[in-house]
Design a protein around this motif. Sequence first.
Motif, PDB file in Angstrom:
ATOM      1  N   ASP A  45       1.175  -1.200  -0.247  1.00  0.00           N
ATOM      2  CA  ASP A  45      -0.368  -0.241  -0.004  1.00  0.00           C
ATOM      3  C   ASP A  45       1.496   1.233   0.276  1.00  0.00           C
ATOM      4  O   ASP A  45       0.130   2.007  -0.885  1.00  0.00           O
ATOM      5  CB  ASP A  45      -0.454  -0.138   1.230  1.00  0.00           C
ATOM      6  N   ASP A 245      -5.159 -10.119   4.038  1.00  0.00           N
ATOM      7  CA  ASP A 245      -4.843  -9.521   5.115  1.00  0.00           C
ATOM      8  C   ASP A 245      -5.330  -8.786   5.929  1.00  0.00           C
ATOM      9  O   ASP A 245      -6.468  -8.848   5.668  1.00  0.00           O
ATOM     10  CB  ASP A 245      -3.852  -7.728   4.168  1.00  0.00           C
ATOM     11  N   ARG A 247      -5.610  -6.697   7.672  1.00  0.00           N
ATOM     12  CA  ARG A 247      -6.019  -5.222   8.512  1.00  0.00           C
ATOM     13  C   ARG A 247      -7.589  -5.049   7.634  1.00  0.00           C
ATOM     14  O   ARG A 247      -7.886  -4.819   8.116  1.00  0.00           O
ATOM     15  CB  ARG A 247      -5.340  -4.593   7.957  1.00  0.00           C
ATOM     16  N   THR A 248      -7.532  -6.339   6.470  1.00  0.00           N
ATOM     17  CA  THR A 248      -8.472  -5.626   5.288  1.00  0.00           C
ATOM     18  C   THR A 248      -9.380  -6.266   4.916  1.00  0.00           C
ATOM     19  O   THR A 248     -10.701  -6.133   4.124  1.00  0.00           O
ATOM     20  CB  THR A 248      -7.516  -4.738   4.458  1.00  0.00           C
ATOM     21  N   LEU A 250      -8.197  -8.379   2.332  1.00  0.00           N
ATOM     22  CA  LEU A 250      -7.897  -7.849   0.839  1.00  0.00           C
ATOM     23  C   LEU A 250      -6.745  -8.701   0.605  1.00  0.00           C
ATOM     24  O   LEU A 250      -6.051  -8.739   1.195  1.00  0.00           O
ATOM     25  CB  LEU A 250      -7.706  -6.522   0.803  1.00  0.00           C
ATOM     26  N   TYR A 252      -3.471  -9.582  -1.002  1.00  0.00           N
ATOM     27  CA  TYR A 252      -2.090  -9.163  -2.079  1.00  0.00           C
ATOM     28  C   TYR A 252      -1.047 -10.506  -2.392  1.00  0.00           C
ATOM     29  O   TYR A 252      -1.012 -11.336  -1.209  1.00  0.00           O
ATOM     30  CB  TYR A 252      -1.343  -8.046  -0.578  1.00  0.00           C
ATOM     31  N   ARG A 280      -4.418  -6.812  -4.759  1.00  0.00           N
ATOM     32  CA  ARG A 280      -4.575  -5.554  -4.834  1.00  0.00           C
ATOM     33  C   ARG A 280      -3.493  -4.862  -4.694  1.00  0.00           C
ATOM     34  O   ARG A 280      -3.152  -3.814  -4.051  1.00  0.00           O
ATOM     35  CB  ARG A 280      -5.034  -4.983  -2.748  1.00  0.00           C
TER      36      ARG A 280
END
Length: 443
Positions: A45, A245, A247-248, A250, A252, A280
Motif C-alpha cells: 500500500d 491481509d 487488516r483489510t 483483502l 495481496y 490488491r
Amino acid sequence: MSNNLDSWRRLPAAQQPEWPDRGALERVVTKLEGLPPLVFAGECDNLKAELAAVARGEAFVLQGGDCAETFAGATADAVRNKLKTLLQMAIVLTYAAKVPVVKIGRMAGQFAKPRSKGTEIREGVELPAYRGDMVNGLDFTPEARTPDPERLLQAYHSSAVTLNLIRAFTKGGYADLRQVHAWNQDFVAESPAGKRYEQLAREIDQALAFMRACGADPEEFHTVEFYSSHEALILDYDHALTRIDSRTGLPYDVSAHMVWIGERTRQLGSAHVEFFANIRNPIGVKLGPTTSVDDALVLIGKLNPDNEPGRLSFITRMGATKIREHLPELVEKVTASGAQVAWICDPMHGNTFEAPSGHKTRRLDDVLDEVAGFFEVHRALGTHPGGIHIEFTGDDVTECVGGGRAIVEDDLALRYETACDPRLNRGQSLDLAFRVAELYRSA
Ligand code: PEP
Ligand code: CO
C-alpha cells in the motif's frame, strides 16, 4: 472486489512450464502456501501511494534489475552492486532533476521468463527452452532443462535472501546520503559518468554540511524506501504466495511489492489478467507497439475498475523507431478516458537485436532515443513521463553496446554473463540517469 482467487484457472494461461509430475508440483504449492510472506500488504500500500504521486505527476519511478535473476547471483556483492547502481541513478535524478524517485528493483523474485519458442535447438538437439531459474536450469542438458517444481521453493528462498540483504543495506546505513561517494567506488569512478557523478556528490556533500550546520538532519537522509518487483509469470507460484491481509481482509501477492504482466501474457481474457484483477498490489502491464487503444481501455476496466491512483502502471516498450508513432494515441485516449495510470518507459525490450557474433544485444543510443521519444510524446500531450524500467547490473559486463566508455560489438564476448536479455552495465546505467535527468529538467 472479487475474492475469487482461483478464477484464473478457468482461463488460458500462456507461458506456463510443462511440469513432468503434477503431484510434485502440488506438494510444492502446499509448502509455499504455508510459508511466511516476503513482503507485507501495508508495504504494498505504501508503494501504491508513492505510485499515486507518480500518476499525479509528482514523482518519478526508477525500476530496474536483471532480465533474469539467478539463484547463483543472489550474493552479497551482486545485490550490493545492483543496489548502489540504482541508488546512484536515483541520486542523479533526485538532485539534477529535482524530482522524488520511487525505487523499485527487478529483484528478489525475477526468476521466470516468457520465451518466444517453447524449445531450443542446438546442433540438432531439441530441449525445452530456459524459462528462468524458477522453472529450469540454463545448461543445455535434458536434466537441467526439465522443469522442476522444487525450483519454486528455491525461488522463494532466494527472494528471501535477496530481500533480507536489500532491507539491511537500505535501512542499516549503506543508503545514508553521507555515503554518496562510497557508491561511486571501483571501475565506474574512472568512467566519464563516474567523474560527472563525483562532481554531483561533492555538491550534495556541501549541501548536507550546510544543513547539518543549520541543525537539520532529517530521517529521510539516512535510509531509503526500496521495493521489490517481478513479472508474475508462473501463476502457481504467485497464487501460492497470495495471502488475505488481516487488516483489510483483502488479497495481496506477498511475493513482491509490485508485480507486472508481460507483453506476452496480457491478452484480454487471459489467466494472468484475471489473477491480477483479484490481488490488491500495485501492478504494471507491459504494452508493446501493437497495443490498441481498445486493449488499453479494456485492461484498465478489468484491472483498475475503481480508478484507484497508483494501482496501475503502463510500462510501454515500443522500440526507439516506433515510440513516436505508437505512443501518442495510447496516452491521449487513455488520458481522455479519465483513467489514472502511471506511464513508465521500458526502453530495453523493443530494442534488442543480434550482433554478428550471435550475442543478443542492445545499443545504448537506441535506449536513450526511446527514452527521449517517451519524453517528447508526454511533453507534447501535457502528460507526465512517470518513470523508466530498465535491465541493468551493477557489474562491469559487456552486454549492451555504446556508452561513455564505449563497448563495441567485438567486445561483447569479453564479459557477457546474462541468463537472458543484455543488461546495461553500471557506467551505461549512470549515462542513462544523467540523460534522463536532462530530459526531465528541460521540459
Ligand atoms: C522482460 O521484462 O524481461 C520481458 C520479457 O519484457 P516484455 O514482457 O515487455 O517482453
Ligand atoms: Co528482459
